[in-house]
Design an enzyme around this catalytic site. Sequence first.
Site: not given
Length: 191
Positions: A93-94, A97
């Site tokens: 997920h990160e 980003h």
Amino acid sequence: MGEEHAVNSPPFVVTDGKTVEECQELIRRSLKNPVVKFLKEHLEKAGCAFGDNFIKAVRCDNSSGGNFARGVGIRVCSNHMRTQDDVNQIVIHELIHAYDECRAANMNWKNCAHHACSEIRAGHLSGDCHFKRELLRGFMKIKGHEQDCVRRRVMKSVIANPHCSEAAAKDAMEAVWDVCYNDTQPFDRAP
């Protein structure tokens, strides 16, 4: 977003998490995960290679599973992690980003639409909203669960941004939804 503002993952509540050392070992193992390797390779291709401390285990006071901050990297909240899968999920997920930050010339995490777009992409592409995960969270909807989950988790994250009210977060998410949900880069399609 400056170094003082991190993009947090949606609330992730675990009471019997790992120590920082145990979590750091799980992070080391996650670097061998095929999706993590793929994202790392594409970050490097985009000109954003990262060093050994880019992904780091820390203890967190909030309920987030982790966060990404420009100039800092990814922090995984050890006290909220229980399994290798938990760590893999947060890292993926990160990393999405981080990829969005890398590829966008004008990424502004204080801008609710920019933040919402990256959260839509991270929620959709990371597997955060896989049917099995949703069942474990107590959400039993059969049809349309993935988009509902992404919307719910985007709202939690963007509302946590001090620059975005609930109304601004909802408006931003709706404004960018189609473009950002269908943007699967660096993947050919949603994994």
